[in-house]
Write a protein that holds these residues in place. Structure first.
Motif, PDB file in Angstrom:
ATOM      1  N   TRP A   1     -46.934 -13.551 -32.949  1.00 34.81           N
ATOM      2  CA  TRP A   1     -49.610 -13.605 -32.923  1.00 34.81           C
ATOM      3  C   TRP A   1     -50.173 -12.436 -33.417  1.00 34.81           C
ATOM      4  CZ3 TRP A   1     -50.391 -18.103 -31.307  1.00 34.81           C
ATOM      5  CH2 TRP A   1     -49.860 -19.123 -30.695  1.00 34.81           C
ATOM      6  N   MET A   2     -51.075 -12.255 -34.287  1.00 36.52           N
ATOM      7  CA  MET A   2     -51.844 -12.132 -34.348  1.00 36.52           C
ATOM      8  C   MET A   2     -53.447 -11.637 -33.592  1.00 36.52           C
ATOM      9  SD  MET A   2     -52.456 -12.021 -38.718  1.00 36.52           S
ATOM     10  CE  MET A   2     -53.830 -13.656 -39.747  1.00 36.52           C
TER      11      MET A   2
ATOM     12  N   ASP B   1     -49.290  -8.168 -28.610  1.00 34.56           N
ATOM     13  CA  ASP B   1     -47.920  -8.444 -28.026  1.00 34.56           C
ATOM     14  C   ASP B   1     -48.476  -6.203 -28.040  1.00 34.56           C
ATOM     15  OD1 ASP B   1     -46.423  -7.931 -30.712  1.00 34.56           O
ATOM     16  OD2 ASP B   1     -44.860  -8.383 -29.480  1.00 34.56           O
ATOM     17  N   HIS B   2     -48.554  -5.913 -29.203  1.00 34.95           N
ATOM     18  CA  HIS B   2     -48.490  -4.547 -29.826  1.00 34.95           C
ATOM     19  C   HIS B   2     -49.755  -4.037 -29.131  1.00 34.95           C
ATOM     20  CE1 HIS B   2     -44.581  -4.261 -32.913  1.00 34.95           C
ATOM     21  NE2 HIS B   2     -44.540  -4.634 -31.895  1.00 34.95           N
ATOM     22  N   LEU B   3     -50.953  -4.541 -29.596  1.00 40.54           N
ATOM     23  CA  LEU B   3     -52.254  -4.340 -28.766  1.00 40.54           C
ATOM     24  C   LEU B   3     -52.252  -4.292 -27.317  1.00 40.54           C
ATOM     25  CD1 LEU B   3     -55.147  -3.317 -29.280  1.00 40.54           C
ATOM     26  CD2 LEU B   3     -55.647  -5.765 -29.083  1.00 40.54           C
ATOM     27  N   VAL B   4     -51.658  -5.149 -26.440  1.00 40.54           N
ATOM     28  CA  VAL B   4     -51.912  -5.034 -25.373  1.00 40.54           C
ATOM     29  C   VAL B   4     -50.728  -4.159 -25.002  1.00 40.54           C
ATOM     30  CG1 VAL B   4     -51.020  -6.186 -22.991  1.00 40.54           C
ATOM     31  CG2 VAL B   4     -52.318  -7.844 -24.950  1.00 40.54           C
TER      32      VAL B   4
ATOM     33  N   ALA C   1     -42.327   4.453 -22.393  1.00 43.96           N
ATOM     34  CA  ALA C   1     -41.492   3.569 -22.316  1.00 43.96           C
ATOM     35  C   ALA C   1     -40.990   3.343 -23.087  1.00 43.96           C
ATOM     36  CB  ALA C   1     -40.597   3.078 -21.426  1.00 43.96           C
ATOM     37  N   ALA C   2     -42.384   2.866 -24.113  1.00 42.23           N
ATOM     38  CA  ALA C   2     -42.622   1.222 -24.540  1.00 42.23           C
ATOM     39  C   ALA C   2     -41.579   1.733 -26.287  1.00 42.23           C
ATOM     40  CB  ALA C   2     -43.693   0.383 -24.955  1.00 42.23           C
ATOM     41  N   ASP C   3     -41.249   1.050 -27.057  1.00 44.77           N
ATOM     42  CA  ASP C   3     -40.354   0.687 -28.219  1.00 44.77           C
ATOM     43  C   ASP C   3     -42.003   0.807 -29.230  1.00 44.77           C
ATOM     44  OD1 ASP C   3     -41.406  -1.981 -28.465  1.00 44.77           O
ATOM     45  OD2 ASP C   3     -39.586  -2.421 -29.709  1.00 44.77           O
TER      46      ASP C   3
ATOM     47  N   GLU D   1     -43.839  -8.269 -41.797  1.00 47.16           N
ATOM     48  CA  GLU D   1     -44.138  -7.859 -40.702  1.00 47.16           C
ATOM     49  C   GLU D   1     -45.697  -7.583 -40.888  1.00 47.16           C
ATOM     50  OE1 GLU D   1     -42.411  -7.363 -37.875  1.00 47.16           O
ATOM     51  OE2 GLU D   1     -40.903  -7.152 -38.103  1.00 47.16           O
ATOM     52  N   ILE D   2     -46.414  -7.744 -39.642  1.00 52.59           N
ATOM     53  CA  ILE D   2     -48.025  -7.534 -39.433  1.00 52.59           C
ATOM     54  C   ILE D   2     -48.890  -6.310 -39.731  1.00 52.59           C
ATOM     55  CG2 ILE D   2     -49.881  -8.053 -37.930  1.00 52.59           C
ATOM     56  CD1 ILE D   2     -48.770 -10.822 -36.484  1.00 52.59           C
TER      57      ILE D   2
END
Lengths: 663, 663
Positions: free
Chosen positions: A95-96, A109-112, A135-137, A264-265
């Motif tokens: 999702w972008m 999801d990375h934005l959030v 802690a997030a990748d 990848e976006i």
């Protein structure tokens, strides 16, 4: 000197130092660097290539050879129809969102995750607590900096918000696109670079497209070919050939190591999220009614750190250590074959040097798992980006073989001769074709389907009624018809079935080799206690790019014959060595090779020329031993093959206290 | 029994039998077969994958390890700008023609070759001579059939035409596109499938295109990315990093094994012309002024079959056998480094099993060779399609590094400290910036370039004139200007140069692994004298997919422990084995493994259980020996490692005449 204790944790892990080392020593570098580089594309230099080749070689031994798997090497360019069938065209997407003003593209999801993590960090700061390491990748460094810039001051959140944010982070993989959009609106999540609102999440397919042939249209396949995003489909397409190669028997596994591609976006996080990568995949085909594994007893006692679905769903992340035997017995892991592979994955990863305390197996949550999968576990390795999926291990049931079989009309099934034919008695209807057709016309087929759909009891009842005169039957559409004995007869028959035909299930362990390689580099990196600038990569000899460094005192001719002798003897013993006769001190040359992860070094000096002695240095302790050349070669060969360790080597050869020891 | 002579040429080579075997045993198969297959794309099954992996493993030892090359593993997706610089966008193309009515696409050179060959074959037939087997590598079977169909009857040609046709075939690689078009007109060459005329040849670029990122436009690179058609460019782009890794010294070589892609116009000839293939490339960087090779003496006496440029240009094809030492001394091969690699290529190919009598080195003709190349030789292997290029070996001079350097502004050069600084004296002009600018304005720069372009003598003359008052100089555009001593002074200066800077030359051996693999399969295939149906692949143990077949008398449990013991002992000895406990006779299982090229088999029967003995069978002779299990294991390990041959094995163990010998 030889056996001193080494303090590898004197300095905190410093990613920028590691990155500088990997770049300086050309483990890997951005591809097309002199043209400006392309995000998500990397070239592996000599040490990176060797490290990867050694990991692959061990993978081949550990999995393919150990379990007699059938290796494949298949095509990357794939017609669209294959991925339409597999579901990738419809569903292999992220999702972008777009920045509503600049049009910049961000992964939803990375934005959030990034924004919420930044807010939680700000909250910690406002409460006067030290911010925890992310802690997030996806906590990308630059990103974080930018977030910090637009943020005016650390903001303290309500306890309620903190709780909500923590729950979102723990279950983020469970959110659909629309739900991510809802999160952005609800929590006012904007593009941190610009503070602009973002658009509704849209799906973006991650496959690279191309076309084939001189006209751009391939007969029978149309215009679009994709670069495969995984190797798995080609195992399924070749299933019948593989089965035949295995003499028609299952279970068996196919395996493949090869390049795959994902558009990848916004790739970042170095080797962890790239557009082109080498993966290793196993497809283990198994009887759906018998998922035991004949070698499960060999791994039964292997203890794994498990993070199961229920714990995550409740927003927590604590792991449970449990033997794989117990996990299967209790139903935490779905079956023996899946359990066997989880344990084998654990053994492989720790053998190549992954720290077992930074390795966990996380079960997929319900929304996260493909609809057809029975169970799925990711081997996640902890690193400075957080917990990263490095191996996935899924029970894909019969999904793939079924869909390809349906689409192509080629039966992808196993036919097993039954030891004893299964004999059953049942009522069977037989239709009088002539009278049936005349009587019912085009309704005939629907009526026959209705009769054939009756169970044994219903047929027995109908048989009785026919004997009395007539019976009625309702078609699927609900119309009732009357049948008489001249149209249909029902008789008890004995049926004998001697072959069982079924679609096997598939257990799929799938390895991202670049991710494992990167995590391994992080786990191996430390700095010498006395000098933080002196980085060391403590790679196990099994995977170290070079096993032995040969260091002549200088590049002078007098050392030439000895260098060639030692080099050639090591090659014959199967030990990969390199010579460093560059014009710097021996200490500097050793330091350079500590950075390359070379576990052992041998020095040839004037004493070597005169007495045929040689010193042997161990990377981690910097301890040195000395002995006759051939004895040292025997010891270093044993060390490399892992038949002795350094402590044992120290018993075989005397310690050396000469000038090179002073580093 | 053990050591009988084997007649491998009792039956003429039959390609259809080999193809049936390769397909049946899944060496390789058309990719996406159940979807209908795509021309030019193949999947390797278990024996093909293993054979390829073993060839690669030997390649790595023979080239990379032996000469301490620097291995790379780089990206396939490549921005268009890289291939614009390298010349691939403009020139990496084949000439295609279209059928003027149907629009079918044909490769121009293949069309000419096929039609001319068919006409020559028809002429032979008309003259009452047996048609020779086709010598060209594109004599595709189906095509030939079609040619035969449209041909009404064998036509006898004039002797003049025969001569012209033979000259065309011998020099076909030398024709440009327009020349191929001219040939079609002149010799009335039409599409053999339809008899329609064909269009003028057009260029078709052979690179697959794709795009990257969510917008299809990559910042700085635009829309188009190509799948690399070779790995070479990434070696050049990484040159500075490689040089640094090698401590700034040359010569050194980089090497890479990886997938490449070519969008062939009409792929055929099986593995010989495909759209996706694994290649192995070496880029050896060398001082342009010193192309000697320090290990040339090791290969000096290797004799190669050479087909040089001059012989081909005169329309002939006879080879000359010559030691590589002599070839370099006589200038047939351009330099020692090129010669070293030709010899090493020969040694590699014959080691993996290529028949040396069907291997030749063909020098490129002038039109065929890239304009920048100094010399280029192809290792061609003879097979049923004719002579096929399997390895190219070119001296590419400084072309690649120069163009990428120019394009990017990154100097791809070697800087060598000179042992002694070079001291030179020469006249040097110095300009008075103030007065010069005022006097000449924007002409100043052109005037300065003109002065700086003068040689020492001209400067000396100008110096004398300036001392007299003034001198004149003409700019590149031809305008004359007068200079006086207040504008410019010329003085004799001593210059000291302590670093030599230069762009290295590149010698590039480039291997098509699929072509080598296919040629090897042809060279290895034969049928047993007594039964043409019983095909054998005599692959050397070094590359055979499986080294030892373990054959228990049956799948019964009593053989289980022995099978596991033998299997595990072989694995420990590094010998790859497979068990065949399928439900057929031992003879049939051996026959199946003869087809797979498995060189040795061991049988476990009731005697093994009782007495711990085991028989050992050799594939080519079908001879059998017997001995205690551990002794047989020792012998078979020596056989696989090549330290003994079968004749020696026969001296170590007694012959066996038991029931399995009857096959």
């Amino acid at each position: 000197m030889a056996n001193i204790a080494v303090n590898k944790t004197a300095h905190a892990f410093d990613k920028s130092r590691l990155e500088a080392l990997l770049n300086r020593r050309f483990f890997y570098a951005p591809a097309f660097e002199i043209y400006g580089g392309v995000a998500g594309l990397y070239d592996y230099g000599p040490p990176g290539s060797s490290l990867q080749a050694n990991i692959i070689s061990e993978w081949r031994k550990h999995f393919i050879i150990e379990d007699s798997m059938l290796e494949l090497d298949t095509t990357i360019m794939t017609p669209a129809s294959v991925f339409e069938t597999s579901g990738h065209v419809a569903r292999f997407a992220d999702w972008m969102v777009k920045d509503s003003k600049t049009g910049d593209v961000l992964r939803a999801d990375h934005l959030v995750k990034n924004v919420i993590e930044a807010r939680l960090a700000g909250d910690q700061e406002a409460r006067g607590l030290a911010a925890e390491p992310p802690a997030a990748d996806e906590a990308d460094k630059k990103k974080k900096k930018k977030v910090d810039k637009t943020k005016k001051a650390p903001v303290r959140l309500s306890d309620e918000d903190v709780g909500a944010y923590e729950r979102i982070l723990a279950t983020l993989d469970n959110f659909s696109g629309p739900e991510l959009g809802e999160l952005c609106r609800q929590h006012k999540i904007t593009n941190p670079d610009t503070d602009n609102e973002v658009t509704e999440p849209q799906e973006f397919n991650l496959m690279f497209a191309s076309s084939i042939g001189p006209t751009g249209q391939h007969p029978g396949f149309g215009a679009i070919f994709f670069l495969r995003p995984e190797t798995a489909q080609s195992h399924f397409l070749n299933f019948s050939r593989l089965l035949e190669f295995n003499n028609g028997r299952i279970p068996f596994a196919s395996a493949q190591i090869g390049r795959s591609f994902r558009n990848e976006i916004s790739p970042r996080a170095g080797l962890l999220r790239v557009r082109e990568f080498t993966m290793a995949e196993i497809e283990h085909f198994v009887d759906p009614e018998d998922k035991r594994h004949e070698k499960f007893h060999e791994v039964r006692d292997v203890v794994l750190r498990l993070l199961n679905r229920d714990v995550q769903s409740s927003g927590r992340t604590e792991v449970t250590s449990m033997s794989i035997g117990e996990a299967v017995d209790k139903g935490v892991v779905a079956n023996e074959t899946l359990g066997y592979f989880l344990a084998r994955i654990y053994l492989f990863l720790t053998k190549v040097g992954i720290n077992s305390e930074r390795l966990r197996f996380r079960q997929h949550m319900s929304n996260e798992m493909a609809h057809y999968a029975t169970d799925c576990w990711d081997a996640e390795i902890h690193n400075s980006y957080g917990w990263t999926e490095c191996v996935g291990c899924a029970d894909r049931a019969a999904y793939d073989l079924t869909v390809h079989s349906k689409k192509t009309g080629h039966a992808l099934v196993v036919r097993q001769a039954l030891r004893e034919a299964v004999v059953t008695e049942k009522e069977v209807a037989e239709f009088n074709k002539k009278t049936f057709g005349k009587t019912f016309g085009k309704d005939g087929a629907a009526i026959q389907r209705a009769v054939n759909g009756l169970d044994d009891a219903a047929l027995l009842k109908a048989k009785g009624e026919l004997a009395q005169g007539s019976t009625t039957v309702a078609t699927a559409e609900g119309t009732e018809f009357t049948l008489t004995a001249d149209l249909v007869t029902i008789e008890r028959k004995t049926l004998k079935q001697s072959v069982r035909e079924f679609t096997p299930n598939v257990i799929e362990p799938s390895f991202g080799l670049g991710r494992i390689l990167y995590a391994l580099l992080e786990h191996s990196f430390w700095s010498r206690e006395q000098d933080v600038e002196r980085g060391v990569l403590s790679l196990p000899p099994l995977v170290a790019p070079t096993k032995v460094l040969i260091v002549p005192l200088s590049a002078k001719h007098e050392f030439g014959p000895l260098v060639r002798e030692v080099s050639s003897k090591l090659r014959k013993a199967g030990v990969f060595s390199r010579v460093d006769d560059s014009n710097t001190s021996i200490g500097k040359r050793y330091a350079r090779n500590d950075e390359l992860g070379t576990p052992f070094g041998v020095t040839l000096d004037f004493a070597s020329v005169q007495n045929r002695t040689m010193t042997l240095r161990e990377r981690d302790t910097t301890g040195q031993l000395i002995g006759p050349i051939d004895e040292v070669l025997a010891v270093v060969t044993d060390l490399v093959q892992g038949s002795i360790d350094w402590a044992e080597a120290c018993k075989k050869l005397p310690a050396y206290d000469g000038v090179q020891a002073v580093e």
